[in-house]
Enzyme design. Structure first.
Site, short mmCIF file in Angstrom:
data_model
loop_
_atom_site.label_atom_id
_atom_site.label_comp_id
_atom_site.label_asym_id
_atom_site.label_seq_id
_atom_site.Cartn_x
_atom_site.Cartn_y
_atom_site.Cartn_z
N GLU A 71 0.80 -1.22 0.00
CA GLU A 71 0.00 0.00 0.00
C GLU A 71 0.84 1.27 0.00
OE1 GLU A 71 -2.93 -0.42 -0.62
OE2 GLU A 71 -3.85 -2.07 0.46
N TYR A 117 -16.30 14.86 17.99
CA TYR A 117 -14.95 14.32 17.98
C TYR A 117 -14.53 13.89 16.59
CZ TYR A 117 -15.92 14.59 22.87
OH TYR A 117 -16.28 15.08 24.10
#
Length: 212
Positions: A71, A117
């Site tokens: 990746e 959040y």
């Protein structure tokens, strides 16, 4: 041995202990100038050897160490997008991966502004179209998005976060998993989302991107 290597190993151990990196899934990197240190292919994030990390250029040239995670193009894409980015975290955490299999909430964020959040620690997180793991085309698609973001969901795959510090990228990855669990837990119930003024108050204070 550099502090960055030790910090990367500690971050991997933390994410594994939280149950966010099943098996040998997930990969982490940190940027040091014009290169990155990234976890090796097939690495167990809970048992990283700080001395055995792959070293790459930001364009993906292998400079040293073991074979890197497949990746690595996604990590490089984030570093090239924003010079302030110094760390990238990619996980296969259960709830965020499940949300990556759903239709996105909007073009610019797969996840709605469900909690303060999420807005404070992550900001908008687009859904990047599916590609096989390691396909450089997916990194190209991420790089081509013409709006600000520091996190994304890879379709039918999982979350990826970037930060100006490794701690910030880890915190964002944890927060995405938490808000994804809440979203799935709501099921068919229609939640109250944060209002635009509430979002603006948070983004102005914490500097996270949101124009979704």
């Amino acid at each position: 041995m550099s502090d960055a290597r030790a910090e990367l190993a500690a971050a991997g151990a933390k994410l594994a202990a939280l149950g966010l990196s099943p098996g040998s899934s997930g990969n982490l990197s940190v940027r040091e100038g014009d290169r990155m240190l990234i976890t090796p292919t097939g690495a167990d994030l809970g048992d990283l050897d700080p001395a055995a990390l792959a070293e790459l250029s930001l364009d993906g040239e292998h400079l040293g160490g073991p074979r890197p995670s497949k990746e690595f193009p996604l990590h490089g894409a984030f570093y090239r997008r924003d010079p302030a980015t110094t760390a990238v975290v990619h996980l296969h955490s259960r709830h965020a991966s499940a949300v990556s299999c759903l239709q996105p909430w909007s073009e610019r964020s797969a996840i709605p502004p469900l909690t303060p959040y999420f807005v404070m620690r992550v900001g908008q997180a687009p859904l990047v179209p599916y590609a096989a793991p390691g396909d450089p085309a997916q990194a190209g698609a991420l790089a081509a998005l013409d709006f600000e973001f520091r996190a994304a969901l890879l379709q039918n795959h999982g979350p990826i976060t970037a930060g100006t510090s490794l701690a910030a990228a880890v915190d964002a990855a944890v927060e995405i998993e938490e808000v994804a669990a809440l979203l799935l837990g709501l099921g068919q119930h229609r939640p109250r989302l944060l209002e635009p003024a509430e979002i603006h108050e948070l983004t102005a204070k914490y500097g996270t991107p949101w124009d979704a």
